[in-house]
Motif scaffolding. Structure first.
Motif, PDB file in Angstrom:
ATOM      1  N   GLY A   1       0.818  -1.203   0.000  1.00  0.00           N
ATOM      2  CA  GLY A   1       0.000   0.000   0.000  1.00  0.00           C
ATOM      3  C   GLY A   1       0.851   1.252   0.000  1.00  0.00           C
ATOM      4  O   GLY A   1       2.053   1.219   0.276  1.00  0.00           O
ATOM      5  N   SER A   2       0.215   2.374  -0.291  1.00  0.00           N
ATOM      6  CA  SER A   2       0.960   3.631  -0.412  1.00  0.00           C
ATOM      7  C   SER A   2       1.452   4.162   0.931  1.00  0.00           C
ATOM      8  O   SER A   2       2.377   4.975   0.983  1.00  0.00           O
ATOM      9  CB  SER A   2       0.078   4.684  -1.088  1.00  0.00           C
ATOM     10  OG  SER A   2      -1.059   4.966  -0.295  1.00  0.00           O
ATOM     11  N   LEU A   3       0.864   3.703   2.022  1.00  0.00           N
ATOM     12  CA  LEU A   3       1.284   4.114   3.363  1.00  0.00           C
ATOM     13  C   LEU A   3       1.290   2.872   4.263  1.00  0.00           C
ATOM     14  O   LEU A   3       0.626   2.801   5.282  1.00  0.00           O
ATOM     15  CB  LEU A   3       0.340   5.195   3.907  1.00  0.00           C
ATOM     16  CG  LEU A   3       0.687   5.863   5.246  1.00  0.00           C
ATOM     17  CD1 LEU A   3       2.125   6.357   5.290  1.00  0.00           C
ATOM     18  CD2 LEU A   3      -0.277   6.995   5.546  1.00  0.00           C
TER      19      LEU A   3
ATOM     20  N   PHE B   1      -2.217  15.050   2.599  1.00  0.00           N
ATOM     21  CA  PHE B   1      -1.354  14.557   1.531  1.00  0.00           C
ATOM     22  C   PHE B   1      -0.182  15.509   1.292  1.00  0.00           C
ATOM     23  O   PHE B   1      -0.339  16.742   1.375  1.00  0.00           O
ATOM     24  CB  PHE B   1      -2.136  14.380   0.233  1.00  0.00           C
ATOM     25  CG  PHE B   1      -3.248  13.355   0.301  1.00  0.00           C
ATOM     26  CD1 PHE B   1      -3.288  12.397   1.320  1.00  0.00           C
ATOM     27  CD2 PHE B   1      -4.246  13.341  -0.660  1.00  0.00           C
ATOM     28  CE1 PHE B   1      -4.308  11.460   1.370  1.00  0.00           C
ATOM     29  CE2 PHE B   1      -5.269  12.401  -0.614  1.00  0.00           C
ATOM     30  CZ  PHE B   1      -5.302  11.462   0.406  1.00  0.00           C
ATOM     31  N   ILE B   2       0.965  14.952   0.949  1.00  0.00           N
ATOM     32  CA  ILE B   2       2.185  15.744   0.767  1.00  0.00           C
ATOM     33  C   ILE B   2       1.975  16.869  -0.237  1.00  0.00           C
ATOM     34  O   ILE B   2       2.403  18.015  -0.005  1.00  0.00           O
ATOM     35  CB  ILE B   2       3.344  14.825   0.332  1.00  0.00           C
ATOM     36  CG1 ILE B   2       3.757  13.916   1.503  1.00  0.00           C
ATOM     37  CG2 ILE B   2       4.545  15.643  -0.149  1.00  0.00           C
ATOM     38  CD1 ILE B   2       4.703  12.790   1.122  1.00  0.00           C
TER      39      ILE B   2
ATOM     40  N   GLU C   1      -0.398  10.137  -0.680  1.00  0.00           N
ATOM     41  CA  GLU C   1      -1.826   9.932  -0.929  1.00  0.00           C
ATOM     42  C   GLU C   1      -2.218   8.513  -0.519  1.00  0.00           C
ATOM     43  O   GLU C   1      -1.530   7.545  -0.851  1.00  0.00           O
ATOM     44  CB  GLU C   1      -2.146  10.177  -2.409  1.00  0.00           C
ATOM     45  CG  GLU C   1      -1.954  11.620  -2.823  1.00  0.00           C
ATOM     46  CD  GLU C   1      -2.296  11.867  -4.284  1.00  0.00           C
ATOM     47  OE1 GLU C   1      -2.928  10.993  -4.907  1.00  0.00           O
ATOM     48  OE2 GLU C   1      -1.916  12.934  -4.797  1.00  0.00           O
ATOM     49  N   HIS C   2      -3.337   8.405   0.204  1.00  0.00           N
ATOM     50  CA  HIS C   2      -3.780   7.093   0.683  1.00  0.00           C
ATOM     51  C   HIS C   2      -5.270   7.119   0.958  1.00  0.00           C
ATOM     52  O   HIS C   2      -5.847   8.167   1.243  1.00  0.00           O
ATOM     53  CB  HIS C   2      -3.021   6.707   1.958  1.00  0.00           C
ATOM     54  CG  HIS C   2      -3.291   7.617   3.119  1.00  0.00           C
ATOM     55  ND1 HIS C   2      -2.663   8.845   3.267  1.00  0.00           N
ATOM     56  CD2 HIS C   2      -4.140   7.504   4.177  1.00  0.00           C
ATOM     57  CE1 HIS C   2      -3.099   9.433   4.368  1.00  0.00           C
ATOM     58  NE2 HIS C   2      -4.012   8.632   4.939  1.00  0.00           N
ATOM     59  N   CYS C   3      -5.865   5.960   0.836  1.00  0.00           N
ATOM     60  CA  CYS C   3      -7.273   5.748   1.202  1.00  0.00           C
ATOM     61  C   CYS C   3      -8.196   6.799   0.588  1.00  0.00           C
ATOM     62  O   CYS C   3      -9.063   7.366   1.269  1.00  0.00           O
ATOM     63  CB  CYS C   3      -7.438   5.710   2.716  1.00  0.00           C
ATOM     64  SG  CYS C   3      -6.522   4.347   3.489  1.00  0.00           S
TER      65      CYS C   3
ATOM     66  N   ALA D   1      -9.581  13.358  -2.897  1.00  0.00           N
ATOM     67  CA  ALA D   1      -8.290  13.297  -3.593  1.00  0.00           C
ATOM     68  C   ALA D   1      -7.361  14.455  -3.232  1.00  0.00           C
ATOM     69  O   ALA D   1      -6.146  14.354  -3.404  1.00  0.00           O
ATOM     70  CB  ALA D   1      -8.520  13.265  -5.102  1.00  0.00           C
ATOM     71  N   ASN D   2      -7.924  15.556  -2.722  1.00  0.00           N
ATOM     72  CA  ASN D   2      -7.108  16.724  -2.364  1.00  0.00           C
ATOM     73  C   ASN D   2      -7.037  16.910  -0.849  1.00  0.00           C
ATOM     74  O   ASN D   2      -6.989  18.031  -0.345  1.00  0.00           O
ATOM     75  CB  ASN D   2      -7.679  17.985  -3.018  1.00  0.00           C
ATOM     76  CG  ASN D   2      -9.106  18.282  -2.558  1.00  0.00           C
ATOM     77  OD1 ASN D   2      -9.810  17.401  -2.067  1.00  0.00           O
ATOM     78  ND2 ASN D   2      -9.540  19.525  -2.731  1.00  0.00           N
TER      79      ASN D   2
END
Length: 201
Positions: A32-34, A74-75, A83-85, A69-70
């Motif tokens: 996963g991304s995180l 998020f970084i 970005e996650h979940c 999404a924003n």
């Protein structure tokens, strides 16, 4: 696990008990991304807790990050996390091998772009559901120890629930090496009772 982490008295489940399963989502697991280190290891243990609660027809509440999404965390929005979940994405789905019962109630948090929410209590319907089922003792596990688990446990204690921390079903992000250990110590010092699946009956 040190002695202060062990509670060997058997625990009988009954009316007033509720199981809280926090954020067992693909983005927090391997690949996963995180990904939370060793996060996948909590799944079979949580399944054991879920089975115990379902066998006794006790409530299971399941929570998830459900970000736009924003989202501000998020970084690229200036936050600390990749970005996650993201709501509706594969990464936001619950782990396929988590045995979610059809009776489980699902609650989303951090759904607003400009607001970060680590605690499940940020969603007001979460507390309402606990009130509806007359919960007084919360069994809390999931991901991650040093963020959503910590924040949820501290809020639960502030609401005067008795909290049992599932020490065999939590794992930490550990941005700093001792974050998870410090979070567990804080939860116990504030009144959470550390338990493992072996003492449930």
């Amino acid at each position: 696990m040190t002695n202060k982490r062990k509670n060997t008295d058997k625990i009988e489940l009954g009316k007033g008990d509720a199981l809280i399963v926090i954020d067992i989502q693909n983005d927090f697991l391997s690949g996963g991304s995180l990904a939370v280190p060793e996060g996948d290891q909590v799944i079979p243990v949580l399944n054991g807790y879920i089975d115990q609660f379902i066998n006794r027809q006790l409530p299971v509440l399941v929570t998830r990050d459900w970000h736009p999404a924003n989202h501000c965390s998020f970084i690229r929005q200036g936050g600390p996390w990749p970005e996650h979940c993201i709501a509706g994405s594969k990464g936001a789905e619950f782990a396929a091998d988590l045995h979610l019962p059809v009776s489980a109630k699902i609650f989303s948090k951090a759904t607003e772009a400009g607001q970060e929410d680590y605690s499940d209590f940020a969603n007001p319907t979460f507390k309402e559901q606990l009130d509806n089922v007359e919960a007084s003792r919360l069994f809390i596990g999931g991901l991650a120890t040093d963020y959503c688990v910590l924040s949820t446990v501290l809020d639960a204690l502030n609401y005067h629930y008795k909290v049992l921390l599932l020490t065999d079903a939590i794992r930490a992000v550990n941005v700093r090496p001792q974050d998870g250990e410090n979070a567990i110590n804080e939860m116990i010092q504030k009144g959470a009772i550390p338990i493992t699946l072996a003492i449930i009956r």
